[in-house]
Design an enzyme around this catalytic site. Structure first.
Site, PDB file in Angstrom:
ATOM      1  N   TRP A   1     -11.520  -2.869  -8.685  1.00 27.50           N
ATOM      2  CA  TRP A   1     -12.254  -2.676  -9.951  1.00 27.50           C
ATOM      3  C   TRP A   1     -13.075  -1.384  -9.917  1.00 27.50           C
ATOM      4  CZ3 TRP A   1     -10.596  -5.121 -13.973  1.00 27.50           C
ATOM      5  CH2 TRP A   1     -10.155  -6.432 -13.907  1.00 27.50           C
TER       6      TRP A   1
ATOM      7  N   LEU B   1      11.711 -19.801  -5.388  1.00 33.31           N
ATOM      8  CA  LEU B   1      10.589 -19.107  -4.736  1.00 33.31           C
ATOM      9  C   LEU B   1       9.274 -19.330  -5.493  1.00 33.31           C
ATOM     10  CD1 LEU B   1       9.796 -16.725  -2.642  1.00 33.31           C
ATOM     11  CD2 LEU B   1      10.002 -15.241  -4.638  1.00 33.31           C
TER      12      LEU B   1
ATOM     13  N   ARG C   1       1.974  -5.095   5.944  1.00 39.52           N
ATOM     14  CA  ARG C   1       1.250  -4.065   5.211  1.00 39.52           C
ATOM     15  C   ARG C   1       2.049  -2.773   5.283  1.00 39.52           C
ATOM     16  NH1 ARG C   1      -4.936  -2.722   4.360  1.00 39.52           N
ATOM     17  NH2 ARG C   1      -4.641  -0.904   3.029  1.00 39.52           N
TER      18      ARG C   1
ATOM     19  N   SER D   1      -7.156  -5.891  -5.911  1.00 40.65           N
ATOM     20  CA  SER D   1      -8.256  -6.497  -5.152  1.00 40.65           C
ATOM     21  C   SER D   1      -9.561  -6.442  -5.938  1.00 40.65           C
ATOM     22  CB  SER D   1      -8.440  -5.766  -3.820  1.00 40.65           C
ATOM     23  OG  SER D   1      -8.997  -4.493  -4.044  1.00 40.65           O
TER      24      SER D   1
ATOM     25  N   ARG E   1      -0.117   7.622  -2.655  1.00 36.53           N
ATOM     26  CA  ARG E   1       0.354   8.731  -1.810  1.00 36.53           C
ATOM     27  C   ARG E   1       1.818   9.053  -2.100  1.00 36.53           C
ATOM     28  NH1 ARG E   1      -1.247   6.056   3.475  1.00 36.53           N
ATOM     29  NH2 ARG E   1      -1.537   4.324   2.033  1.00 36.53           N
TER      30      ARG E   1
ATOM     31  N   ARG F   1      -0.821   8.978 -10.132  1.00 32.98           N
ATOM     32  CA  ARG F   1      -0.887   7.745  -9.327  1.00 32.98           C
ATOM     33  C   ARG F   1      -0.237   6.554 -10.044  1.00 32.98           C
ATOM     34  NH1 ARG F   1      -4.222   7.314  -5.101  1.00 32.98           N
ATOM     35  NH2 ARG F   1      -4.494   5.097  -5.524  1.00 32.98           N
TER      36      ARG F   1
ATOM     37  N   HIS G   1       2.437   3.415  -9.020  1.00 35.08           N
ATOM     38  CA  HIS G   1       2.344   1.965  -9.242  1.00 35.08           C
ATOM     39  C   HIS G   1       3.571   1.459 -10.006  1.00 35.08           C
ATOM     40  CE1 HIS G   1      -1.575   2.039  -7.540  1.00 35.08           C
ATOM     41  NE2 HIS G   1      -2.174   2.656  -8.548  1.00 35.08           N
TER      42      HIS G   1
ATOM     43  N   GLU H   1       1.451 -13.588  12.031  1.00 31.85           N
ATOM     44  CA  GLU H   1       1.917 -12.395  12.728  1.00 31.85           C
ATOM     45  C   GLU H   1       1.722 -11.212  11.785  1.00 31.85           C
ATOM     46  OE1 GLU H   1       2.844 -12.284  15.857  1.00 31.85           O
ATOM     47  OE2 GLU H   1       2.548 -14.455  16.021  1.00 31.85           O
TER      48      GLU H   1
ATOM     49  N   ASP I   1       0.824  -1.207   0.000  1.00 30.73           N
ATOM     50  CA  ASP I   1       0.000   0.000   0.000  1.00 30.73           C
ATOM     51  C   ASP I   1       0.864   1.266   0.000  1.00 30.73           C
ATOM     52  OD1 ASP I   1      -2.358   1.401  -0.040  1.00 30.73           O
ATOM     53  OD2 ASP I   1      -2.718   1.244   2.113  1.00 30.73           O
ATOM     54  N   GLY I   2       0.307   2.329  -0.589  1.00 29.46           N
ATOM     55  CA  GLY I   2       0.964   3.637  -0.519  1.00 29.46           C
ATOM     56  C   GLY I   2       1.513   4.150  -1.843  1.00 29.46           C
ATOM     57  N   ASN I   3       1.256   3.423  -2.924  1.00 25.81           N
ATOM     58  CA  ASN I   3       1.762   3.883  -4.233  1.00 25.81           C
ATOM     59  C   ASN I   3       1.187   5.249  -4.607  1.00 25.81           C
ATOM     60  OD1 ASN I   3       2.979   1.420  -4.408  1.00 25.81           O
ATOM     61  ND2 ASN I   3       1.561   0.571  -5.910  1.00 25.81           N
TER      62      ASN I   3
HETATM   63  C1  FPP Z   1      -2.032   0.107  -3.270  1.00 24.54           C
HETATM   64  O1  FPP Z   1      -1.595   1.440  -3.335  1.00 24.54           O
HETATM   65  C2  FPP Z   1      -1.479  -0.644  -4.385  1.00 24.54           C
HETATM   66  C3  FPP Z   1      -2.222  -1.185  -5.383  1.00 24.54           C
HETATM   67  C4  FPP Z   1      -3.681  -1.068  -5.443  1.00 24.54           C
HETATM   68  C5  FPP Z   1      -1.595  -1.870  -6.521  1.00 24.54           C
HETATM   69  C6  FPP Z   1      -0.319  -2.584  -6.252  1.00 24.54           C
HETATM   70  C7  FPP Z   1       0.299  -2.910  -7.558  1.00 24.54           C
HETATM   71  C8  FPP Z   1       1.599  -2.866  -7.857  1.00 24.54           C
HETATM   72  C9  FPP Z   1       2.657  -2.574  -6.880  1.00 24.54           C
HETATM   73  C10 FPP Z   1       2.065  -3.088  -9.250  1.00 24.54           C
HETATM   74  C11 FPP Z   1       1.825  -4.415  -9.864  1.00 24.54           C
HETATM   75  C12 FPP Z   1       2.214  -5.568  -9.054  1.00 24.54           C
HETATM   76  C13 FPP Z   1       2.809  -6.699  -9.501  1.00 24.54           C
HETATM   77  C14 FPP Z   1       2.928  -7.868  -8.573  1.00 24.54           C
HETATM   78  C15 FPP Z   1       3.352  -6.860 -10.857  1.00 24.54           C
HETATM   79  P1  FPP Z   1      -2.681   2.588  -3.422  1.00 24.54           P
HETATM   80  O2  FPP Z   1      -2.874   2.943  -4.845  1.00 24.54           O
HETATM   81  O3  FPP Z   1      -3.931   2.178  -2.710  1.00 24.54           O
HETATM   82  O4  FPP Z   1      -1.941   3.723  -2.663  1.00 24.54           O
HETATM   83  P2  FPP Z   1      -2.622   4.859  -1.754  1.00 24.54           P
HETATM   84  O5  FPP Z   1      -3.247   4.148  -0.566  1.00 24.54           O
HETATM   85  O6  FPP Z   1      -1.461   5.678  -1.374  1.00 24.54           O
HETATM   86  O7  FPP Z   1      -3.615   5.582  -2.606  1.00 24.54           O
END
Ligand code: FPP
Length: 256
Positions: free
Chosen positions: A74, A134, A191, A70, A29, A38, A42, A210, A25-27
């Site tokens: 969508w 892995l 997380r 998730s 922001r 945004r 990602h 954990e 999470d956090g991409n």
């Molecule tokens: C949550 O950040 C992140 C996502 C919804 C997408 C995660 C996807 C990737 C890192 C790229 C693709 C992954 C793979 C495995 C190839 P957010 O957008 O909810 O951030 P925010 O909470 O800061 O708005």
């Protein structure tokens, strides 16, 4: 403040979690804080996926489950969904998986994915099936409620067809109908991004995991942060509902 070397040197190699699950999470922001779009967050997040995959391999983690998209995602704006889909598509580089001996698995409702994405990821699952390093499990169009509903449907069908006695239903009957059937449960769930919730992720599988939360945005999360999470995990006592004394006596007797 410890540097990377000192954190990894403090890890007990005999107690590396075999399965780590991550909510990346956090991409958004991270991007916003830099005045970026945004989708650029990602994009940077994919770089972190590579870094953490390599860290997991060198540390000896056997299973890494990443929440890439998730069921609820969508509902994001069409442009962001499209950007994420094309990013996922472009990050499915066969050579990288082969070079690192990584086996790819996908959990989620792949029927909702655009045809090109679905075909590419399922092809890669097939191509990497023989890899022995892995196992990287990407949760794509995934949610626990979707997964448990699917399992309930399968159980109801089997019961209606007389293949299953409802009164004899066991946890294993549920377990074997999950998207993660046959995989060990995560010992550690991480997380990033500062939120303190599970967001419909691996709720059954994380019953005794954990939990580790950190404020770092996913694009900034590095090998050092990953080691810190594992070190934190190693400093905890896992009791599985038993007492500390029972654990010390080696009476855990739980195989997960
Ligand atoms: C949550 O950040 C992140 C996502 C919804 C997408 C995660 C996807 C990737 C890192 C790229 C693709 C992954 C793979 C495995 C190839 P957010 O957008 O909810 O951030 P925010 O909470 O800061 O708005």
């Amino acid at each position: 403040m410890h540097n990377d070397t000192s954190i990894s040197s403090r890890l007990d190699p005999a107690r590396i979690p075999s399965h780590v699950a991550i909510i990346m999470d956090g991409n958004g922001r991270w991007a916003k804080a830099r005045g970026l779009d945004r989708s650029q967050g990602h994009q940077q997040g994919v770089e972190t996926v590579h870094t953490i995959t390599e860290a997991a391999i060198t540390l000896g983690v056997k299973y890494l489950t990443l929440y890439a998209f998730s069921t609820e995602n969508w509902n994001r704006p069409d442009a962001e969904v499209a950007a994420l889909m094309s990013l996922i598509l472009s990050s499915m580089e066969e050579s990288l998986f082969m070079k690192n001996n990584v086996r790819l698995l996908i959990i989620g409702d792949t029927s909702r994915l655009p045809d090109g994405v679905r075909e590419a990821v399922l092809r890669l699952v097939e191509r990497t099936a023989g890899n022995t390093g892995l196992t990287e499990i990407i949760a794509l169009s995934y949610s626990s409620k979707w997964e448990l509903t699917e399992a309930a449907r399968a159980i109801a069908r089997d019961a209606a067809a007389g293949r299953l006695d409802p009164d004899a239903l066991t946890e294993d009957d549920i377990e074997c109908r999950l998207a993660t059937a046959g995989l060990p449960h995560p010992e550690l769930l991480i997380r990033t991004g500062g939120e303190l919730r599970l967001s419909n992720y691996l709720l059954w599988q994380c019953a005794y995991s954990e939990l580790y939360f950190c404020d770092t945005y996913w694009p900034d999360f590095g090998r050092e942060d990953f080691c810190r999470a594992i070190l934190d995990y190693q400093q905890r006592e896992r009791r599985f509902g038993k007492t500390s004394e029972q654990v010390a006596d080696g009476a855990l007797g739980i195989a997960l």
